[in-house]
Design a protein around this motif. Structure first.
Motif, short mmCIF file in Angstrom:
data_model
loop_
_atom_site.label_atom_id
_atom_site.label_comp_id
_atom_site.label_asym_id
_atom_site.label_seq_id
_atom_site.Cartn_x
_atom_site.Cartn_y
_atom_site.Cartn_z
N UNK A 12 -12.94 -2.91 11.85
CA UNK A 12 -11.55 -3.34 11.87
C UNK A 12 -11.33 -4.40 10.80
N UNK A 13 -10.21 -4.27 10.08
CA UNK A 13 -9.86 -5.25 9.06
C UNK A 13 -8.69 -6.09 9.56
N UNK A 14 -8.78 -7.39 9.32
CA UNK A 14 -7.77 -8.32 9.79
C UNK A 14 -6.96 -8.89 8.64
N UNK A 15 -5.67 -9.09 8.88
CA UNK A 15 -4.81 -9.77 7.91
C UNK A 15 -4.99 -11.28 8.07
N UNK A 16 -4.58 -12.02 7.06
CA UNK A 16 -4.74 -13.48 7.08
C UNK A 16 -4.16 -14.13 8.34
N UNK A 42 -12.60 -12.35 1.48
CA UNK A 42 -11.87 -11.16 1.96
C UNK A 42 -12.27 -9.93 1.16
N UNK A 43 -11.92 -8.76 1.71
CA UNK A 43 -12.14 -7.48 1.06
C UNK A 43 -10.85 -7.10 0.35
N UNK A 44 -10.93 -6.75 -0.89
CA UNK A 44 -9.76 -6.33 -1.66
C UNK A 44 -9.45 -4.88 -1.30
N UNK A 45 -8.26 -4.64 -0.75
CA UNK A 45 -7.90 -3.28 -0.36
C UNK A 45 -6.78 -2.70 -1.22
N UNK A 46 -6.27 -3.49 -2.11
CA UNK A 46 -5.21 -3.07 -3.01
C UNK A 46 -5.12 -4.06 -4.15
N UNK A 47 -4.16 -3.83 -5.02
CA UNK A 47 -4.01 -4.72 -6.15
C UNK A 47 -3.75 -6.17 -5.74
N UNK A 48 -2.95 -6.33 -4.69
CA UNK A 48 -2.62 -7.68 -4.22
C UNK A 48 -2.77 -7.82 -2.71
N UNK A 49 -3.66 -7.03 -2.13
CA UNK A 49 -3.82 -7.04 -0.67
C UNK A 49 -5.29 -7.26 -0.31
N UNK A 50 -5.51 -8.19 0.60
CA UNK A 50 -6.86 -8.47 1.07
C UNK A 50 -6.90 -8.44 2.59
#
Length: 66
Positions: A12-16, A42-50
């Protein structure tokens, strides 16, 4: 716990905001702790999303690091 439940929890990945709530810290403290090596990067999942791995955050909580 079943193996699939453990696997789902660890993937599971969590937002900030979720990380901040679980650790009961501010955004500034989170990023300061990342730079200092106290908190996981954090894990980079997009250009500006972690996102953060929930398993990494659970380890911090289990160790009492906040």
């Amino acid at each position: 716990m079943k193996d699939s439940a453990i696997q789902k929890r660890s993937s599971t990945l969590l937002r900030a905001p979720q990380v901040l709530e679980r650790l009961n810290i501010s955004r500034a403290t989170l990023y300061r702790g990342i730079r200092a090596g106290y908190y996981p990067k954090p894990v980079l999942i997009g250009e500006r999303a972690v996102r953060w791995r929930s398993a990494d955050i659970e380890i911090l909580i289990d160790r009492g690091i906040q």
